[in-house]
Structure formats: structure tokens, C-alpha cells
Write a protein that holds these residues in place. Structure first.
Motif, PDB file in Angstrom:
ATOM      1  N   ALA A 172     -16.821  53.095  30.004  1.00 42.56           N
ATOM      2  CA  ALA A 172     -15.442  53.131  29.966  1.00 42.56           C
ATOM      3  C   ALA A 172     -15.013  52.187  28.895  1.00 42.56           C
ATOM      4  CB  ALA A 172     -15.143  52.215  31.465  1.00 42.56           C
ATOM      5  N   ILE A 173     -13.823  52.748  28.120  1.00 44.70           N
ATOM      6  CA  ILE A 173     -13.832  52.489  26.402  1.00 44.70           C
ATOM      7  C   ILE A 173     -12.619  51.374  27.245  1.00 44.70           C
ATOM      8  CG2 ILE A 173     -13.708  54.407  25.754  1.00 44.70           C
ATOM      9  CD1 ILE A 173     -11.102  55.389  25.310  1.00 44.70           C
ATOM     10  N   PRO A 174     -11.994  49.968  26.579  1.00 42.58           N
ATOM     11  CA  PRO A 174     -11.107  48.768  26.752  1.00 42.58           C
ATOM     12  C   PRO A 174     -10.015  49.340  27.425  1.00 42.58           C
ATOM     13  CG  PRO A 174     -12.901  48.747  24.934  1.00 42.58           C
ATOM     14  CD  PRO A 174     -13.159  50.197  25.129  1.00 42.58           C
ATOM     15  N   GLU A 175      -8.947  49.034  27.926  1.00 42.04           N
ATOM     16  CA  GLU A 175      -7.552  49.788  27.708  1.00 42.04           C
ATOM     17  C   GLU A 175      -6.625  49.201  26.606  1.00 42.04           C
ATOM     18  OE1 GLU A 175      -5.638  48.399  31.025  1.00 42.04           O
ATOM     19  OE2 GLU A 175      -6.624  49.024  32.597  1.00 42.04           O
ATOM     20  N   ALA A 176      -5.938  50.044  26.348  1.00 43.24           N
ATOM     21  CA  ALA A 176      -5.199  49.908  25.175  1.00 43.24           C
ATOM     22  C   ALA A 176      -4.207  48.083  24.345  1.00 43.24           C
ATOM     23  CB  ALA A 176      -4.422  51.203  24.718  1.00 43.24           C
ATOM     24  N   LYS A 177      -4.175  47.476  25.747  1.00 42.86           N
ATOM     25  CA  LYS A 177      -3.734  46.632  25.383  1.00 42.86           C
ATOM     26  C   LYS A 177      -4.642  45.510  25.584  1.00 42.86           C
ATOM     27  CE  LYS A 177      -3.658  45.828  30.150  1.00 42.86           C
ATOM     28  NZ  LYS A 177      -2.888  45.188  31.511  1.00 42.86           N
ATOM     29  N   THR A 178      -5.600  45.859  25.831  1.00 39.53           N
ATOM     30  CA  THR A 178      -6.834  44.197  25.522  1.00 39.53           C
ATOM     31  C   THR A 178      -6.913  44.854  23.679  1.00 39.53           C
ATOM     32  OG1 THR A 178      -8.315  46.059  25.868  1.00 39.53           O
ATOM     33  CG2 THR A 178      -7.788  44.603  27.676  1.00 39.53           C
ATOM     34  N   ILE A 179      -7.011  45.793  23.434  1.00 43.33           N
ATOM     35  CA  ILE A 179      -7.426  45.662  22.350  1.00 43.33           C
ATOM     36  C   ILE A 179      -6.361  46.058  21.013  1.00 43.33           C
ATOM     37  CG2 ILE A 179     -10.126  45.831  22.177  1.00 43.33           C
ATOM     38  CD1 ILE A 179      -9.432  49.243  22.262  1.00 43.33           C
ATOM     39  N   ARG A 180      -5.621  46.608  20.861  1.00 41.38           N
ATOM     40  CA  ARG A 180      -3.624  46.591  20.545  1.00 41.38           C
ATOM     41  C   ARG A 180      -4.277  46.350  19.101  1.00 41.38           C
ATOM     42  NH1 ARG A 180       0.230  49.894  22.478  1.00 41.38           N
ATOM     43  NH2 ARG A 180       1.884  49.906  20.996  1.00 41.38           N
ATOM     44  N   THR A 181      -4.301  45.399  19.252  1.00 44.70           N
ATOM     45  CA  THR A 181      -4.034  44.718  17.423  1.00 44.70           C
ATOM     46  C   THR A 181      -5.128  45.572  17.005  1.00 44.70           C
ATOM     47  OG1 THR A 181      -3.477  42.307  17.904  1.00 44.70           O
ATOM     48  CG2 THR A 181      -4.221  42.560  15.934  1.00 44.70           C
ATOM     49  N   LYS A 182      -6.425  45.497  16.911  1.00 47.02           N
ATOM     50  CA  LYS A 182      -7.876  46.019  16.241  1.00 47.02           C
ATOM     51  C   LYS A 182      -7.026  47.688  16.251  1.00 47.02           C
ATOM     52  CE  LYS A 182     -11.541  43.561  18.038  1.00 47.02           C
ATOM     53  NZ  LYS A 182     -12.964  42.877  18.372  1.00 47.02           N
ATOM     54  N   LEU A 183      -6.914  48.228  17.026  1.00 49.20           N
ATOM     55  CA  LEU A 183      -6.318  49.565  17.223  1.00 49.20           C
ATOM     56  C   LEU A 183      -4.663  49.737  16.209  1.00 49.20           C
ATOM     57  CD1 LEU A 183      -6.667  51.382  20.720  1.00 49.20           C
ATOM     58  CD2 LEU A 183      -7.645  50.951  18.587  1.00 49.20           C
ATOM     59  N   LYS A 184      -4.157  48.933  15.908  1.00 48.73           N
ATOM     60  CA  LYS A 184      -2.865  49.678  15.525  1.00 48.73           C
ATOM     61  C   LYS A 184      -3.072  49.347  13.906  1.00 48.73           C
ATOM     62  CE  LYS A 184       1.059  47.638  15.522  1.00 48.73           C
ATOM     63  NZ  LYS A 184       2.299  46.557  16.644  1.00 48.73           N
ATOM     64  N   THR A 185      -4.437  47.914  13.759  1.00 52.70           N
ATOM     65  CA  THR A 185      -4.999  48.523  12.384  1.00 52.70           C
ATOM     66  C   THR A 185      -5.871  49.503  11.659  1.00 52.70           C
ATOM     67  OG1 THR A 185      -5.437  45.524  12.821  1.00 52.70           O
ATOM     68  CG2 THR A 185      -6.511  46.490  10.845  1.00 52.70           C
ATOM     69  N   LEU A 186      -6.127  49.986  12.942  1.00 47.36           N
ATOM     70  CA  LEU A 186      -6.967  50.747  12.206  1.00 47.36           C
ATOM     71  C   LEU A 186      -6.519  52.332  12.053  1.00 47.36           C
ATOM     72  CD1 LEU A 186     -10.108  51.938  12.640  1.00 47.36           C
ATOM     73  CD2 LEU A 186      -9.205  52.551  14.931  1.00 47.36           C
ATOM     74  N   VAL A 187      -4.846  51.553  12.885  1.00 43.50           N
ATOM     75  CA  VAL A 187      -4.372  53.290  12.616  1.00 43.50           C
ATOM     76  C   VAL A 187      -2.810  52.816  11.457  1.00 43.50           C
ATOM     77  CG1 VAL A 187      -2.805  54.798  13.733  1.00 43.50           C
ATOM     78  CG2 VAL A 187      -4.154  53.993  14.603  1.00 43.50           C
ATOM     79  N   THR A 188      -3.224  52.356  10.907  1.00 37.32           N
ATOM     80  CA  THR A 188      -2.054  51.769   9.798  1.00 37.32           C
ATOM     81  C   THR A 188      -2.937  52.548   8.764  1.00 37.32           C
ATOM     82  OG1 THR A 188      -0.664  49.430  10.508  1.00 37.32           O
ATOM     83  CG2 THR A 188      -1.075  49.736   8.549  1.00 37.32           C
ATOM     84  N   LYS A 189      -4.670  51.556   8.366  1.00 39.72           N
ATOM     85  CA  LYS A 189      -5.192  52.419   7.450  1.00 39.72           C
ATOM     86  C   LYS A 189      -5.515  53.381   7.723  1.00 39.72           C
ATOM     87  CE  LYS A 189      -8.815  48.460   7.674  1.00 39.72           C
ATOM     88  NZ  LYS A 189      -9.860  47.904   8.913  1.00 39.72           N
ATOM     89  N   ALA A 190      -5.424  53.931   8.918  1.00 37.25           N
ATOM     90  CA  ALA A 190      -5.373  55.583   8.599  1.00 37.25           C
ATOM     91  C   ALA A 190      -3.886  56.379   7.951  1.00 37.25           C
ATOM     92  CB  ALA A 190      -5.385  56.523  10.011  1.00 37.25           C
ATOM     93  N   CYS A 191      -2.865  55.574   8.178  1.00 38.61           N
ATOM     94  CA  CYS A 191      -1.563  56.342   7.449  1.00 38.61           C
ATOM     95  C   CYS A 191      -1.712  55.995   6.230  1.00 38.61           C
ATOM     96  CB  CYS A 191      -0.481  55.261   8.440  1.00 38.61           C
ATOM     97  SG  CYS A 191       1.742  56.187   7.819  1.00 38.61           S
ATOM     98  N   ARG A 192      -1.991  55.086   5.715  1.00 40.86           N
ATOM     99  CA  ARG A 192      -2.310  54.874   4.406  1.00 40.86           C
ATOM    100  C   ARG A 192      -3.611  55.772   3.229  1.00 40.86           C
ATOM    101  NH1 ARG A 192      -3.311  47.681   5.289  1.00 40.86           N
ATOM    102  NH2 ARG A 192      -0.834  47.963   5.133  1.00 40.86           N
ATOM    103  N   GLN A 193      -4.118  55.832   4.146  1.00 38.04           N
ATOM    104  CA  GLN A 193      -4.738  56.964   3.618  1.00 38.04           C
ATOM    105  C   GLN A 193      -4.960  58.454   3.880  1.00 38.04           C
ATOM    106  OE1 GLN A 193      -8.754  56.374   5.115  1.00 38.04           O
ATOM    107  NE2 GLN A 193      -9.585  54.409   4.439  1.00 38.04           N
ATOM    108  N   GLN A 194      -3.791  58.707   4.245  1.00 32.36           N
ATOM    109  CA  GLN A 194      -3.566  60.628   3.848  1.00 32.36           C
ATOM    110  C   GLN A 194      -1.663  60.465   3.960  1.00 32.36           C
ATOM    111  OE1 GLN A 194      -4.373  62.455   7.972  1.00 32.36           O
ATOM    112  NE2 GLN A 194      -5.015  60.422   8.958  1.00 32.36           N
ATOM    113  N   PRO A 195      -1.460  59.903   2.965  1.00 38.98           N
ATOM    114  CA  PRO A 195       0.322  60.031   2.920  1.00 38.98           C
ATOM    115  C   PRO A 195       1.027  61.159   3.107  1.00 38.98           C
ATOM    116  CG  PRO A 195      -1.406  59.813   0.887  1.00 38.98           C
ATOM    117  CD  PRO A 195      -1.698  59.776   1.890  1.00 38.98           C
ATOM    118  N   PHE A 196       0.412  62.414   2.646  1.00 37.70           N
ATOM    119  CA  PHE A 196       0.681  63.983   2.738  1.00 37.70           C
ATOM    120  C   PHE A 196       0.362  64.189   3.896  1.00 37.70           C
ATOM    121  CE2 PHE A 196      -0.986  63.353  -1.506  1.00 37.70           C
ATOM    122  CZ  PHE A 196       0.361  63.261  -1.705  1.00 37.70           C
TER     123      PHE A 196
END
Length: 238
Positions: free
Chosen positions: A205-229
Motif C-alpha cells: 500500500a502507498i501513502p495517501e496523498a495528504k500524508t506526503i503532499r509536500t514531497k509530491l508537490k516538490t516532485l511535480v514542480t521539479k518535473a514541470c521545470r525539467q520539461q518546459p515545453f
């Protein structure tokens, strides 16, 4: 007298065969159902968990971010990575039927990621239920086989049948050839099916989003920066 002995021996053998093969047929039928259910659960796993993971991998895009995601969630390494590699160029198909929400590119990426992650949590939960049911089915079959051997000791049955042959008229159709005894015993053995862990992945089982939301948001922000197009808003209607 020999004819009576032969008939009695034949009747006893037929009764033993009916009992033996009746019980064996039940086990074989349960085993066939077990394998069919595994195939169905495997297909569902690919359509649900696999599909959402490919979406998440595609949004993260970079191997270092995918590895970080796996570390955060505790998922098995490279789970459905081959599917991601094979379908990575077809983004519009991967995200078909997914609601794309948000006014900005970053907002869309975050919403798509968390939508996929929330569904992934549900899919894994459902998979656990199916996995547990299959594990119980395997245990039932194993217990059936154990009961089968308690009621049908193969060695004792063969010895008993040979003793009937010695006391009967030596009819070739009824006698057991001692040279083939070992081969016959092997054929009569019933092996349990492979354990579920060898056929399907046991996904934690994986953690619910609310319990690791900060880590996941940081991850997606990095992904957004790495693929600007990559702008998911352009996928609408495709």
C-alpha cells in the motif's frame, strides 16, 4: 473361486478409483479456476495500477524523479517501467479520458499528477483485495491436497492393489507391473500450484496523498521545470 476373487478385486479397485479420481478432479478444477482468476487479476492490474503508474511516470518524465517517486511511495522498483518506456512517445493516448484542470501549465500538471496518484491509491487497494482472495484460494487448494493425501495414501493404495492382484487370478488387465510402480506413483501425485508471490507482484500500500503532499508537490514542480515545453492544456480534445 478365482472368478469371484477377480470380480471382488475389480469392484474394490473401481471403488478406490472413483474415490481417488473424484477427489482429484475437485482439486484440478479448483486449480484451473485459480489460474484463470490470476490471469484476470493480472489483466486488471495492468489496466488500473499499470495505467496510472505510466501516467505518473510520463508526468515526471525523468528517471531521477521517477526513482525519487518510487522511494517516497515504497513501490517496487521498475514496476511497469517497461510499459512506460514503450508508450512514452504517445502522451495524448496516455492521458485520454483524464480530466485536465487548471488555468496554468503548472497547475494542470499538479492536478493531473494528484488525480492519477489518488486513483493509483484506490487501484492498489482494490488489487490488495483481489490478491488476498487469490492467496486464500491457494491456501484452500493446498489444504485440499493435504486432506487428499491423508485420505489417499498413494503408497498404501498401490500396495493394497498389488495384494489384490496376488490374491486374484493374475488377470493381466488387473495386475500392476512392478517395474512401472515408481512411474505410476509419480503420475498419481498431485502438486500444489505455484504460490501467488511467484505469479503476481505483491504491491505494498502507498501513502495517501495528504500524508506526503509536500514531497509530491516538490516532485511535480521539479518535473514541470525539467520539461518546459510539455503543456497538458494542449492535450484537450486529442
Amino acid at each position: 473361486m478365482d472368478n469371484i476373487d477377480t470380480l471382488l478385486a475389480l469392484e474394490v479397485k473401481q471403488e478406490i478409483a472413483r474415490r481417488y479420481f473424484g477427489f482429484r478432479k475437485t482439486i484440478e478444477t479448483d486449480t484451473e479456476v485459480y489460474f484463470r482468476n490470476i490471469q484476470e487479476v493480472s489483466r486488471q492490474l495492468e489496466k488500473t495500477v499499470g495505467h496510472e503508474l505510466v501516467r505518473i511516470y510520463t508526468l515526471l518524465n525523468q528517471e531521477d524523479l521517477i526513482n525519487e517517486f518510487i522511494a517516497i511511495t515504497g513501490l517496487p522498483e521498475r514496476l511497469f517501467m517497461d510499459s512506460f518506456i514503450n508508450t512514452a512517445p504517445t502522451r495524448s493516448r496516455i492521458f485520454s479520458n483524464q480530466c485536465i484542470r487548471g488555468f496554468t501549465r503548472k497547475g494542470c500538471l499538479h492536478n493531473m499528477f494528484f488525480d492519477a496518484y489518488t486513483k493509483l491509491c484506490r487501484d492498489i487497494h482494490e488489487y490488495h483485495r483481489s490478491y488476498q482472495k487469490l492467496a486464500e484460494d491457494h491456501e484452500t487448494i493446498t489444504q485440499e491436497i493435504q486432506l487428499f493425501y491423508r485420505k489417499n495414501d498413494i503408497q498404501s493404495i498401490l500396495q493394497f492393489l498389488r495384494s489384490l492382484d496376488r490374491n486374484s487370478s493374475r488377470d493381466a488387465a488387473l495386475s500392476f507391473n512392478t517395474t512401472s510402480h515408481g512411474e505410476l506413483e509419480r503420475k498419481l501425485q498431485i502438486e500444489p500450484p505455484p504460490p501467488l508471490s511467484e505469479l503476481l507482484p505483491n504491491i505494498p500500500a502507498i501513502p495517501e496523498a495528504k500524508t506526503i503532499r509536500t514531497k509530491l508537490k516538490t516532485l511535480v514542480t521539479k518535473a514541470c521545470r525539467q520539461q518546459p515545453f510539455f503543456d497538458p492544456r494542449h492535450l484537450k480534445g486529442k
